[in-house]
Design a protein around this motif. Structure first.
Motif, short mmCIF file in Angstrom:
data_model
loop_
_atom_site.label_atom_id
_atom_site.label_comp_id
_atom_site.label_asym_id
_atom_site.label_seq_id
_atom_site.Cartn_x
_atom_site.Cartn_y
_atom_site.Cartn_z
N VAL A 181 51.55 -28.73 11.36
CA VAL A 181 50.31 -28.67 10.63
C VAL A 181 49.37 -30.13 11.02
O VAL A 181 48.14 -30.04 11.30
CB VAL A 181 50.12 -28.52 9.07
N ALA A 182 50.26 -31.19 10.96
CA ALA A 182 49.58 -32.49 11.28
C ALA A 182 49.38 -32.69 12.84
O ALA A 182 50.41 -32.42 13.54
CB ALA A 182 50.40 -33.62 10.93
N SER A 183 48.18 -32.82 13.04
CA SER A 183 47.82 -32.82 14.45
C SER A 183 48.17 -34.14 15.34
O SER A 183 48.08 -35.25 14.71
CB SER A 183 46.27 -32.74 14.67
N VAL A 202 41.39 -24.00 10.15
CA VAL A 202 40.64 -24.01 8.88
C VAL A 202 39.54 -23.09 9.11
O VAL A 202 38.45 -23.63 9.40
CB VAL A 202 40.36 -25.24 8.36
N LEU A 207 45.07 -40.91 7.97
CA LEU A 207 45.15 -39.40 7.65
C LEU A 207 46.62 -38.91 7.92
O LEU A 207 47.11 -37.91 6.99
CB LEU A 207 44.49 -38.73 8.52
N LYS A 208 47.30 -39.28 8.69
CA LYS A 208 48.71 -38.70 9.27
C LYS A 208 49.59 -38.90 8.04
O LYS A 208 50.14 -38.10 7.48
CB LYS A 208 49.31 -39.40 10.33
N THR A 261 37.86 -23.53 13.63
CA THR A 261 37.30 -24.40 12.68
C THR A 261 36.23 -23.71 12.27
O THR A 261 35.19 -23.80 13.02
CB THR A 261 37.55 -25.57 12.82
N GLN A 297 42.77 -34.91 23.39
CA GLN A 297 41.42 -34.72 23.08
C GLN A 297 40.88 -36.31 23.65
O GLN A 297 39.68 -36.04 24.44
CB GLN A 297 40.95 -34.58 21.69
N SER A 320 37.81 -29.35 19.13
CA SER A 320 38.71 -28.49 18.21
C SER A 320 40.03 -28.19 18.64
O SER A 320 40.02 -27.59 19.82
CB SER A 320 37.95 -27.27 17.49
N GLN A 321 41.11 -28.65 18.18
CA GLN A 321 42.53 -28.07 18.46
C GLN A 321 42.44 -26.71 18.55
O GLN A 321 42.90 -26.08 19.59
CB GLN A 321 43.73 -28.84 17.77
N SER A 322 42.11 -26.05 17.35
CA SER A 322 42.45 -24.77 17.18
C SER A 322 41.49 -23.70 17.99
O SER A 322 41.49 -22.66 18.39
CB SER A 322 42.62 -24.36 15.79
N GLU A 360 48.36 -36.96 4.49
CA GLU A 360 48.48 -35.49 4.67
C GLU A 360 50.02 -34.99 4.75
O GLU A 360 50.11 -33.93 4.10
CB GLU A 360 47.92 -34.80 5.89
N CYS A 370 36.03 -31.74 13.07
CA CYS A 370 36.61 -31.90 11.67
C CYS A 370 37.79 -32.97 11.87
O CYS A 370 38.60 -32.69 12.93
CB CYS A 370 36.75 -30.77 10.68
N GLY A 371 38.32 -33.75 10.80
CA GLY A 371 39.62 -34.18 10.66
C GLY A 371 40.09 -35.07 11.77
O GLY A 371 39.32 -35.92 12.28
N THR A 372 41.29 -34.67 12.42
CA THR A 372 41.82 -35.60 13.56
C THR A 372 40.97 -35.52 14.80
O THR A 372 40.46 -36.54 15.41
CB THR A 372 43.17 -35.02 13.99
N SER A 373 40.46 -34.37 14.98
CA SER A 373 39.32 -34.11 16.06
C SER A 373 38.15 -35.13 15.78
O SER A 373 37.64 -35.60 17.00
CB SER A 373 38.95 -32.65 16.23
C1 F6R Z 1 44.94 -33.38 10.66
C2 F6R Z 1 44.33 -32.09 11.26
C3 F6R Z 1 43.16 -31.45 10.86
C4 F6R Z 1 42.52 -30.92 11.88
C5 F6R Z 1 41.04 -30.37 11.52
C6 F6R Z 1 40.17 -29.91 12.60
O1 F6R Z 1 46.23 -33.77 10.98
O2 F6R Z 1 45.01 -31.19 11.77
O3 F6R Z 1 42.43 -32.80 10.26
O4 F6R Z 1 42.20 -31.83 12.87
O5 F6R Z 1 41.33 -29.38 10.55
O6 F6R Z 1 41.02 -28.84 13.40
P1 F6R Z 1 40.58 -28.62 14.73
O7 F6R Z 1 40.85 -29.55 15.57
O8 F6R Z 1 41.73 -27.16 15.12
O9 F6R Z 1 39.11 -28.09 14.56
#
Ligand code: F6R
Length: 611
Positions: A401-403, A608, A487-488, A355, A410, A350-352, A491, A303-306
């Motif tokens: 919050v902004a990745s 998220v 996106l950056k 998700t 990644q 996924s960073q976190s 957001e 999702c998102g940046t990932s």
């Molecule tokens: C944008 C951002 C989000 C995450 C997305 C996925 O700056 O941070 O778009 O990339 O919510 O999150 P992860 O990578 O944690 O699954």
């Protein structure tokens, strides 16, 4: 989303909880609240941030050696005082904090309503508090059993911490779908959604698994499933440093994390790329590499940046390893009845690692028999525990919050994977492989030279602070960078921005271009260079403002563009790792100059954990 903390021990709980909540504010900041246990349980809560909670609670009795706290990202019910956690059950027996969603809450609410329960908030959490109390009062059960029974009736996700008035020396915690970590101290325990509130007190942690329940008093922790099966707690050592989660002199975490990319990329590749041996080694997936080599295709879910990093991965795997790739939004994939073959590799990014959609998509892919790999930043998070194998990005905690640094980490992992597989498949020549390895090692220095242009980038950003819209363009490997740049900007600055493949502009978006439209273009020297030069001309012919990221020494685009940011040359496969950095800085400065809270943009949360 939502951050939860808890403490039980001999210290005053309040300062520990408040500090912990501040560390978790990245997970949501719609409201904050705290419950402290003394002779009875005192709750302080209000709309707004943890700092608002501190003002709200100041002057009140904030003593207590047991307490729980919550910072909220609103799902059920608007952000207001009533909907803030902790929630008490109607008769005050239970006080709870919750991260996640109780999907069947409206049915449960109706049933409890018929039995006389009244609700003060619109939240699903208050329903759960009342359900626990209802079970407790109805039968001859302990608080722990009431919690476990209630959880068997719940559909959805929870990280949950409960205090019961009748067992004042106990905290009950449970997890399903939303993360919960317990720090084990000397005669004390700490609870939190992630390890950042815990790290300064203890390095010993227990990550709860789905359906685990922990019954904690200051000198004992009993772990079992919600079905009462006894478990042995697995205590792990935390690999986290307190310095990593502080701002270290930067005004914002986002800026710190942008600047950390000189070292974070190095940390990502360290021990994995050897210039001397001329090889790439990824221990976490070494045994699975033969499956990847033989894969019918790779499906990337994120999702998102990932997801943007995944798009770069598509170019990399197709180019270097000749494996077809599909890049899917996890949220679409999981509900689309997708066709997944046993010889597919599903790669979740996924960073976190928390998700919700990505996690659910992984579970679906596993059911279809595919091999599921992960790329994740947070060690011990749910996604790496759900996948068959994976690679950690080791970018360090990302708190803004902004990745930013997670994206480059990644992409670095994806490039290493594609190189490794491409070489094993013999589709990547030795010469190119070695060239990529050498280039990788030069990246930190090259990133440093881009960051040295910080002041210049700030100056040019100032020109676009009032722009209501912005367009981002790129081709090939730099198309995902255009999406990420847009996106950056949107957001954190709330400027409407769109990213497009540069050639697509002619098929519609070009109609938007006039003298008020800034067009940010990633235009370094690669095989589509001539084409992107033509695209720049097309924008200029319509009086658009062009801000181009170009290769050092480029004079052609310099003459055409309003501004250029020059970046060092690298091979096109790794160019996203450099071109994205000026875009990150531009977004940061535009947002700061607009007075936006870049680390905590409105409506967003870092992790998220809801669909
Ligand atoms: C944008 C951002 C989000 C995450 C997305 C996925 O700056 O941070 O778009 O990339 O919510 O999150 P992860 O990578 O944690 O699954």
């Amino acid at each position: 989303m939502c951050g939860i903390v808890g403490y039980i021990g001999n210290r005053d709980a309040y300062p520990i909880l408040v500090k912990g909540l501040k560390r978790l504010e990245y997970r949501g900041y719609d409201s904050a609240g705290i419950a402290l246990r003394n002779d009875s349980t005192q709750v302080y809560k209000c709309k707004g941030k943890v700092a608002d909670l501190e003002s709200h609670a100041s002057g009140s009795d904030i003593t207590g050696k047991i307490g729980i706290g919550h910072t909220r990202w609103a799902t059920h019910g608007e952000p207001n005082n009533e909907n803030a956690h902790p929630h008490k059950s109607m008769n005050g027996k239970f006080t709870i904090i919750h991260n996640g969603i109780i999907e069947n809450y409206s049915l449960l609410k109706k049933k409890l309503g018929k039995r006389g329960y009244k609700f003060e908030s619109d939240t699903d959490t208050e329903v759960l508090a009342n359900l626990i109390e209802y079970i407790y009062r109805k039968g001859d059960v302990t608080a722990e059993l009431a919690v476990r029974l209630a959880l068997t009736k719940v559909v959805g996700a929870y990280g949950l911490v409960v205090i019961c008035e009748d067992t004042p020396h106990q905290i009950i915690a449970a997890r399903k779908g939303s993360p919960l970590v317990i720090g084990v101290g000397n005669g004390e325990y700490f609870l939190a959604s992630d390890a950042t509130p815990i790290v300064e007190y203890t390095q010993s942690v227990i990550y709860l698994n789905d359906n685990d329940v922990a019954i904690i008093s200051e000198d004992e922790l009993v772990l079992k499933t919600i079905y009462n099966d006894k478990l042995t707690p697995h205590i792990q050592n935390l690999e986290l440093d307190i310095d990593q989660i502080e701002k270290g002199g930067y005004e914002h975490f986002m800026l710190k994390e942008i600047f950390e990319q000189t070292t974070s990329i190095h940390d990502t590749i360290r021990g994995r790329i050897s210039v001397q041996k001329g090889e790439v080694f990824l221990g976490g997936i070494q045994d699975i590499i033969p499956n990847v080599v033989d894969a019918r295709r790779i499906i990337i879910i994120a999702c998102g940046t990932s997801w943007h990093a995944g798009l770069v991965g598509e170019y990399l795997f197709e180019d270097l390893a000749r494996i077809p790739v599909e890049v899917e939004y996890a949220s679409e994939f999981r509900y689309r009845n997708p066709i997944i073959y046993k010889d597919d590799i599903v790669l979740a990014i996924s960073q976190s690692g928390e998700t919700a959609d990505t996690l659910a998509a992984i579970k679906l892919a596993k059911k279809s028999g595919a091999t599921v790999l992960g790329i994740c930043n947070v060690v011990g998070a749910s996604i790496p525990r759900e996948t068959h194998a994976g690679v950690y990005t080791h970018a360090g905690p990302e708190i803004g919050v902004a990745s930013t640094k997670a994206f480059t980490a990644q992409v670095s992992v994806l490039a290493m994977m594609a190189m490794l597989v491409g070489r094993k498949k013999d589709c990547l020549s030795e010469e190119k492989y070695i060239n990529l390895i050498n280039e990788f090692y030069k990246l930190p220095e090259k990133i440093k030279s881009i960051l040295e242009q910080d002041n210049y980038i700030k100056e040019l950003s100032a020109k676009y602070v009032e722009s209501p819209n912005a367009m981002y363009l790129g081709r090939g490997y730099l198309f995902p960078v255009a999406l990420e740049g847009a996106l950056k900007l949107k957001e954190i600055s709330y400027i409407h921005a769109e990213g497009y493949p540069a050639a697509e502009m002619k098929h519609g978006p070009i109609a938007l271009i006039d003298e008020h439209m800034p067009v940010f273009i990633a235009a370094t020297k690669d095989k589509s260079y001539e084409k992107i030069v033509s695209n720049i001309q097309e924008v200029k012919a319509r009086k658009g403002n062009v801000i181009a990221i170009v290769t050092e020494g480029d004079t052609v685009i310099k003459e055409m563009a309003d501004y250029v940011v020059e970046i060092p040359e690298t091979c096109e496969e790794l160019a996203p790792l450099l071109t994205v950095i000026p875009f990150q800085l531009i977004s940061y400065y535009i947002a700061v100059l607009r007075g936006c809270n870049v680390d905590q943009p409105r409506n967003l949360a870092k992790s998220v954990t809801v669909e």
